[in-house]
Design a protein around this motif. Structure first.
Motif, PDB file in Angstrom:
ATOM      1  N   ALA A   5       4.050   3.666  13.410  1.00  0.00           N
ATOM      2  CA  ALA A   5       3.808   4.131  14.781  1.00  0.00           C
ATOM      3  C   ALA A   5       5.038   3.863  15.653  1.00  0.00           C
ATOM      4  CB  ALA A   5       2.581   3.437  15.359  1.00  0.00           C
ATOM      5  N   ARG A   6       5.663   2.717  15.479  1.00  0.00           N
ATOM      6  CA  ARG A   6       6.849   2.353  16.266  1.00  0.00           C
ATOM      7  C   ARG A   6       8.011   3.307  16.003  1.00  0.00           C
ATOM      8  NH1 ARG A   6       9.250  -3.717  16.890  1.00  0.00           N
ATOM      9  NH2 ARG A   6      11.253  -3.193  17.809  1.00  0.00           N
ATOM     10  N   PHE A   7       8.211   3.668  14.722  1.00  0.00           N
ATOM     11  CA  PHE A   7       9.342   4.524  14.344  1.00  0.00           C
ATOM     12  C   PHE A   7       8.966   5.997  14.217  1.00  0.00           C
ATOM     13  CE2 PHE A   7      10.778   0.375  12.557  1.00  0.00           C
ATOM     14  CZ  PHE A   7      11.923   0.249  13.333  1.00  0.00           C
ATOM     15  N   ARG A   8       7.712   6.328  14.513  1.00  0.00           N
ATOM     16  CA  ARG A   8       7.214   7.713  14.459  1.00  0.00           C
ATOM     17  C   ARG A   8       7.454   8.337  13.086  1.00  0.00           C
ATOM     18  NH1 ARG A   8       9.892   8.724  20.045  1.00  0.00           N
ATOM     19  NH2 ARG A   8       8.350   7.784  21.400  1.00  0.00           N
ATOM     20  N   CYS A   9       6.954   7.645  12.078  1.00  0.00           N
ATOM     21  CA  CYS A   9       7.037   8.136  10.707  1.00  0.00           C
ATOM     22  C   CYS A   9       5.747   7.743   9.996  1.00  0.00           C
ATOM     23  CB  CYS A   9       8.267   7.564  10.001  1.00  0.00           C
ATOM     24  SG  CYS A   9       8.243   5.772   9.802  1.00  0.00           S
ATOM     25  N   THR A  10       5.703   7.877   8.688  1.00  0.00           N
ATOM     26  CA  THR A  10       4.502   7.520   7.936  1.00  0.00           C
ATOM     27  C   THR A  10       4.619   6.099   7.380  1.00  0.00           C
ATOM     28  OG1 THR A  10       5.375   8.326   5.844  1.00  0.00           O
ATOM     29  CG2 THR A  10       4.216   9.931   7.242  1.00  0.00           C
ATOM     30  N   PRO A  11       3.497   5.460   7.088  1.00  0.00           N
ATOM     31  CA  PRO A  11       3.550   4.148   6.435  1.00  0.00           C
ATOM     32  C   PRO A  11       4.276   4.204   5.086  1.00  0.00           C
ATOM     33  CG  PRO A  11       1.371   4.492   7.351  1.00  0.00           C
ATOM     34  CD  PRO A  11       2.119   5.794   7.486  1.00  0.00           C
ATOM     35  N   HIS A  12       4.166   5.329   4.383  1.00  0.00           N
ATOM     36  CA  HIS A  12       4.871   5.496   3.101  1.00  0.00           C
ATOM     37  C   HIS A  12       6.385   5.452   3.315  1.00  0.00           C
ATOM     38  CE1 HIS A  12       5.543   6.769  -1.009  1.00  0.00           C
ATOM     39  NE2 HIS A  12       6.358   7.707  -0.551  1.00  0.00           N
ATOM     40  N   CYS A  13       6.855   6.053   4.387  1.00  0.00           N
ATOM     41  CA  CYS A  13       8.283   6.030   4.718  1.00  0.00           C
ATOM     42  C   CYS A  13       8.746   4.589   4.968  1.00  0.00           C
ATOM     43  CB  CYS A  13       8.546   6.901   5.938  1.00  0.00           C
ATOM     44  SG  CYS A  13      10.277   6.998   6.410  1.00  0.00           S
ATOM     45  N   VAL A  14       7.956   3.812   5.699  1.00  0.00           N
ATOM     46  CA  VAL A  14       8.296   2.407   5.975  1.00  0.00           C
ATOM     47  C   VAL A  14       8.351   1.620   4.665  1.00  0.00           C
ATOM     48  CG1 VAL A  14       7.538   0.291   7.118  1.00  0.00           C
ATOM     49  CG2 VAL A  14       7.344   2.480   8.311  1.00  0.00           C
ATOM     50  N   THR A  15       7.405   1.861   3.779  1.00  0.00           N
ATOM     51  CA  THR A  15       7.414   1.190   2.474  1.00  0.00           C
ATOM     52  C   THR A  15       8.664   1.560   1.682  1.00  0.00           C
ATOM     53  OG1 THR A  15       4.998   1.195   2.455  1.00  0.00           O
ATOM     54  CG2 THR A  15       6.090   0.795   0.362  1.00  0.00           C
ATOM     55  N   ASP A  16       9.089   2.813   1.764  1.00  0.00           N
ATOM     56  CA  ASP A  16      10.336   3.227   1.108  1.00  0.00           C
ATOM     57  C   ASP A  16      11.531   2.483   1.695  1.00  0.00           C
ATOM     58  OD1 ASP A  16       9.173   4.953  -0.703  1.00  0.00           O
ATOM     59  OD2 ASP A  16       9.649   6.773   0.434  1.00  0.00           O
ATOM     60  N   TRP A  17      11.566   2.297   3.024  1.00  0.00           N
ATOM     61  CA  TRP A  17      12.666   1.547   3.646  1.00  0.00           C
ATOM     62  C   TRP A  17      12.688   0.110   3.141  1.00  0.00           C
ATOM     63  CZ3 TRP A  17      11.592   3.184   9.389  1.00  0.00           C
ATOM     64  CH2 TRP A  17      11.972   4.510   9.572  1.00  0.00           C
ATOM     65  N   ILE A  18      11.513  -0.458   2.908  1.00  0.00           N
ATOM     66  CA  ILE A  18      11.428  -1.832   2.412  1.00  0.00           C
ATOM     67  C   ILE A  18      11.923  -1.896   0.964  1.00  0.00           C
ATOM     68  CG2 ILE A  18       9.837  -3.698   1.782  1.00  0.00           C
ATOM     69  CD1 ILE A  18       8.075  -2.725   4.199  1.00  0.00           C
ATOM     70  N   ARG A  19      11.453  -0.995   0.135  1.00  0.00           N
ATOM     71  CA  ARG A  19      11.767  -1.042  -1.301  1.00  0.00           C
ATOM     72  C   ARG A  19      13.130  -0.454  -1.651  1.00  0.00           C
ATOM     73  NH1 ARG A  19       6.028   0.682  -4.066  1.00  0.00           N
ATOM     74  NH2 ARG A  19       4.938  -1.230  -3.503  1.00  0.00           N
ATOM     75  N   LYS A  20      13.463   0.706  -1.068  1.00  0.00           N
ATOM     76  CA  LYS A  20      14.671   1.437  -1.470  1.00  0.00           C
ATOM     77  C   LYS A  20      15.771   1.428  -0.416  1.00  0.00           C
ATOM     78  CE  LYS A  20      11.760   4.666  -3.997  1.00  0.00           C
ATOM     79  NZ  LYS A  20      11.273   6.048  -4.019  1.00  0.00           N
ATOM     80  N   GLY A  21      15.387   1.238   0.852  1.00  0.00           N
ATOM     81  CA  GLY A  21      16.354   1.272   1.940  1.00  0.00           C
ATOM     82  C   GLY A  21      16.334   2.601   2.671  1.00  0.00           C
TER      83      GLY A  21
END
Length: 77
Positions: free
Chosen positions: A13-29
């Protein structure tokens, strides 16, 4: 004093994207002009959580500098 922990849903919600996208940032960058920048986070059980400090560090590292590369230097001010 307890630190606020953000879920992937709250960060999405903060970055206006999906939770899956945030998980990708955590795992892959997150892709930037100079490579990938990972979102620091901790896994508690099956869910990922990030502190405010983690989020601010990620925002700072993924922010492009004047020449298009991430600005990894902290300001002295």
């Amino acid at each position: 004093m307890a630190r606020k922990l953000y879920t992937t849903e709250e960060l999405a919600a903060r970055f206006r994207c999906t939770p899956h996208c945030v998980t990708d940032w955590i795992r892959k960058g997150c892709p930037t002009g100079a490579g990938r920048v990972k979102l620091p986070a901790r896994k508690l059980g099956r869910r990922w959580f990030a502190t405010e400090e983690d989020v601010l560090l990620f925002e700072h590292r993924s922010r492009p500098s004047h020449d298009g590369r991430p600005d990894l230097e902290l300001d002295d001010e």
